[in-house]
Motif scaffolding. Structure first.
Motif, PDB file in Angstrom:
ATOM      1  N   VAL A  59       0.830  -1.207   0.000  1.00 53.32           N
ATOM      2  CA  VAL A  59       0.000   0.000   0.000  1.00 53.32           C
ATOM      3  C   VAL A  59       0.868   1.262   0.000  1.00 53.32           C
ATOM      4  CG1 VAL A  59      -0.417   0.239   2.494  1.00 53.32           C
ATOM      5  CG2 VAL A  59      -2.145   0.985   0.881  1.00 53.32           C
ATOM      6  N   LEU A  60       1.980   1.239   0.707  1.00 57.83           N
ATOM      7  CA  LEU A  60       2.859   2.402   0.691  1.00 57.83           C
ATOM      8  C   LEU A  60       3.482   2.602  -0.694  1.00 57.83           C
ATOM      9  CD1 LEU A  60       4.583   2.092   4.172  1.00 57.83           C
ATOM     10  CD2 LEU A  60       3.116   3.980   3.401  1.00 57.83           C
ATOM     11  N   ALA A  61       3.854   1.516  -1.344  1.00 56.37           N
ATOM     12  CA  ALA A  61       4.396   1.629  -2.700  1.00 56.37           C
ATOM     13  C   ALA A  61       3.334   2.137  -3.671  1.00 56.37           C
ATOM     14  CB  ALA A  61       4.956   0.286  -3.159  1.00 56.37           C
ATOM     15  N   ARG A  62       2.094   1.728  -3.466  1.00 58.08           N
ATOM     16  CA  ARG A  62       1.005   2.227  -4.319  1.00 58.08           C
ATOM     17  C   ARG A  62       0.777   3.729  -4.089  1.00 58.08           C
ATOM     18  NH1 ARG A  62      -1.595  -1.707  -7.069  1.00 58.08           N
ATOM     19  NH2 ARG A  62      -1.456  -3.811  -6.230  1.00 58.08           N
ATOM     20  N   LEU A  87       9.097  -7.344   2.352  1.00 55.89           N
ATOM     21  CA  LEU A  87       9.039  -5.942   1.912  1.00 55.89           C
ATOM     22  C   LEU A  87       9.172  -5.883   0.390  1.00 55.89           C
ATOM     23  CD1 LEU A  87      11.299  -4.275   4.635  1.00 55.89           C
ATOM     24  CD2 LEU A  87       8.846  -3.882   4.301  1.00 55.89           C
ATOM     25  N   GLN A  88      10.139  -6.622  -0.140  1.00 50.88           N
ATOM     26  CA  GLN A  88      10.338  -6.634  -1.584  1.00 50.88           C
ATOM     27  C   GLN A  88       9.114  -7.206  -2.302  1.00 50.88           C
ATOM     28  OE1 GLN A  88      13.792  -8.807  -2.924  1.00 50.88           O
ATOM     29  NE2 GLN A  88      13.555  -8.079  -5.024  1.00 50.88           N
ATOM     30  N   THR A  89       8.537  -8.256  -1.764  1.00 53.60           N
ATOM     31  CA  THR A  89       7.351  -8.845  -2.372  1.00 53.60           C
ATOM     32  C   THR A  89       6.198  -7.846  -2.390  1.00 53.60           C
ATOM     33  OG1 THR A  89       8.026 -11.059  -1.691  1.00 53.60           O
ATOM     34  CG2 THR A  89       5.692 -10.756  -2.219  1.00 53.60           C
ATOM     35  N   GLY A  90       6.005  -7.142  -1.293  1.00 53.56           N
ATOM     36  CA  GLY A  90       4.937  -6.139  -1.244  1.00 53.56           C
ATOM     37  C   GLY A  90       5.144  -5.034  -2.263  1.00 53.56           C
ATOM     38  N   ALA A  94       2.868  -4.061  -5.803  1.00 48.87           N
ATOM     39  CA  ALA A  94       2.383  -2.729  -6.198  1.00 48.87           C
ATOM     40  C   ALA A  94       2.903  -2.317  -7.570  1.00 48.87           C
ATOM     41  CB  ALA A  94       2.804  -1.689  -5.159  1.00 48.87           C
ATOM     42  N   LEU A  95       4.069  -2.799  -7.931  1.00 52.92           N
ATOM     43  CA  LEU A  95       4.715  -2.348  -9.161  1.00 52.92           C
ATOM     44  C   LEU A  95       4.211  -3.032 -10.421  1.00 52.92           C
ATOM     45  CD1 LEU A  95       8.401  -1.974  -7.952  1.00 52.92           C
ATOM     46  CD2 LEU A  95       6.681  -0.192  -8.263  1.00 52.92           C
ATOM     47  N   VAL A  96       3.271  -3.945 -10.286  1.00 52.29           N
ATOM     48  CA  VAL A  96       2.742  -4.593 -11.488  1.00 52.29           C
ATOM     49  C   VAL A  96       1.980  -3.595 -12.358  1.00 52.29           C
ATOM     50  CG1 VAL A  96       2.684  -6.909 -10.503  1.00 52.29           C
ATOM     51  CG2 VAL A  96       0.682  -5.433 -10.291  1.00 52.29           C
ATOM     52  N   GLU A  97       1.587  -2.477 -11.770  1.00 52.32           N
ATOM     53  CA  GLU A  97       0.951  -1.407 -12.539  1.00 52.32           C
ATOM     54  C   GLU A  97       2.037  -0.429 -12.955  1.00 52.32           C
ATOM     55  OE1 GLU A  97      -2.228   0.335 -10.267  1.00 52.32           O
ATOM     56  OE2 GLU A  97      -2.886  -1.632  -9.602  1.00 52.32           O
ATOM     57  N   PRO A  98       2.228  -0.198 -14.262  1.00 50.39           N
ATOM     58  CA  PRO A  98       3.324   0.655 -14.734  1.00 50.39           C
ATOM     59  C   PRO A  98       3.333   2.058 -14.133  1.00 50.39           C
ATOM     60  CG  PRO A  98       2.252  -0.447 -16.576  1.00 50.39           C
ATOM     61  CD  PRO A  98       1.449  -0.749 -15.351  1.00 50.39           C
ATOM     62  N   VAL A  99       2.176   2.629 -13.877  1.00 49.16           N
ATOM     63  CA  VAL A  99       2.127   3.972 -13.302  1.00 49.16           C
ATOM     64  C   VAL A  99       2.761   3.973 -11.924  1.00 49.16           C
ATOM     65  CG1 VAL A  99       0.584   5.808 -12.518  1.00 49.16           C
ATOM     66  CG2 VAL A  99       0.113   4.612 -14.650  1.00 49.16           C
ATOM     67  N   GLY A 100       2.493   2.939 -11.148  1.00 50.73           N
ATOM     68  CA  GLY A 100       3.072   2.837  -9.816  1.00 50.73           C
ATOM     69  C   GLY A 100       4.581   2.761  -9.854  1.00 50.73           C
ATOM     70  N   ALA A 101       5.119   2.050 -10.837  1.00 45.13           N
ATOM     71  CA  ALA A 101       6.574   1.926 -10.957  1.00 45.13           C
ATOM     72  C   ALA A 101       7.210   3.280 -11.233  1.00 45.13           C
ATOM     73  CB  ALA A 101       6.927   0.918 -12.046  1.00 45.13           C
ATOM     74  N   TRP A 129      14.455  -2.821  -7.490  1.00 44.89           N
ATOM     75  CA  TRP A 129      13.261  -3.667  -7.591  1.00 44.89           C
ATOM     76  C   TRP A 129      12.332  -3.134  -8.664  1.00 44.89           C
ATOM     77  CZ3 TRP A 129      11.868  -3.328  -1.691  1.00 44.89           C
ATOM     78  CH2 TRP A 129      12.851  -3.956  -0.934  1.00 44.89           C
ATOM     79  N   ALA A 130      12.180  -1.808  -8.697  1.00 41.73           N
ATOM     80  CA  ALA A 130      11.309  -1.180  -9.700  1.00 41.73           C
ATOM     81  C   ALA A 130      11.861  -1.447 -11.108  1.00 41.73           C
ATOM     82  CB  ALA A 130      11.169   0.319  -9.443  1.00 41.73           C
ATOM     83  N   ASP A 131      13.182  -1.358 -11.264  1.00 40.30           N
ATOM     84  CA  ASP A 131      13.796  -1.627 -12.563  1.00 40.30           C
ATOM     85  C   ASP A 131      13.562  -3.070 -12.982  1.00 40.30           C
ATOM     86  OD1 ASP A 131      14.714   0.952 -12.757  1.00 40.30           O
ATOM     87  OD2 ASP A 131      16.760   0.486 -12.126  1.00 40.30           O
ATOM     88  N   ASP A 132      13.723  -4.012 -12.022  1.00 37.06           N
ATOM     89  CA  ASP A 132      13.509  -5.432 -12.314  1.00 37.06           C
ATOM     90  C   ASP A 132      12.071  -5.692 -12.760  1.00 37.06           C
ATOM     91  OD1 ASP A 132      16.125  -5.953 -11.620  1.00 37.06           O
ATOM     92  OD2 ASP A 132      15.641  -6.813  -9.663  1.00 37.06           O
ATOM     93  N   THR A 133      11.137  -4.984 -12.162  1.00 39.29           N
ATOM     94  CA  THR A 133       9.723  -5.179 -12.476  1.00 39.29           C
ATOM     95  C   THR A 133       9.404  -4.684 -13.878  1.00 39.29           C
ATOM     96  OG1 THR A 133       9.166  -4.961 -10.151  1.00 39.29           O
ATOM     97  CG2 THR A 133       7.373  -4.689 -11.704  1.00 39.29           C
TER      98      THR A 133
END
Length: 135
Positions: A59-62, A87-90, A94-101, A129-133
């Motif tokens: 939720v914080l990443a979102r 933490l990384q999994t959470g 959130a990062l599955v949505e490109p806008v969030g990344a 993590w964001a780059d990996d996603t």
């Protein structure tokens, strides 16, 4: 009658993991409020249930603000290996949505200049993590 912030702060100390998860969701929009920030870091490092860690990180990443991502970075600096994985999994959830990344990457860019070394290091990990996603 309690405000939403006060109720969420009270719920963050609950013995029930589901109430702590709800508190994390409710407190995320208050990441820049010192009392909420302290409780959110505690929820990110929850020793009782990894679901609290994972869902609070998500939720914080979102939310994606500098204040929200800073809390994940701070928690990551203190996390044991198991907590760090959740933490990384959470964050990944959130990062599955490109806008969030994009929001997370922008926040990490700002945190790269944070005066606190732990925040800078945590932000660098979150940025990776964001780059990996995105790949």
């Amino acid at each position: 009658m309690m405000s939403g912030l006060e109720a969420a702060l009270a719920e963050a100390s609950s013995p029930s993991w589901t109430q702590r998860v709800r508190a994390g969701r409710d407190l995320a929009s208050f990441a820049d409020v010192p009392e909420a920030a302290e409780m959110l870091v505690g929820l990110l490092l929850d020793v009782e249930d990894t679901a609290v860690t994972r869902q609070t990180a998500e939720v914080l990443a979102r939310v994606g603000t500098v204040a929200a991502i800073r809390l994940i970075a701070l928690a990551f600096a203190e996390a044991d290996d198991n907590q760090a994985d959740w933490l990384q999994t959470g964050v990944h959830d959130a990062l599955v949505e490109p806008v969030g990344a994009l929001d997370v990457a922008a926040a990490c860019g700002k945190l790269a200049r944070d005066p606190d070394e732990a925040v800078r290091l945590g932000a660098a990990d979150i940025s990776a993590w964001a780059d990996d996603t995105r790949c």
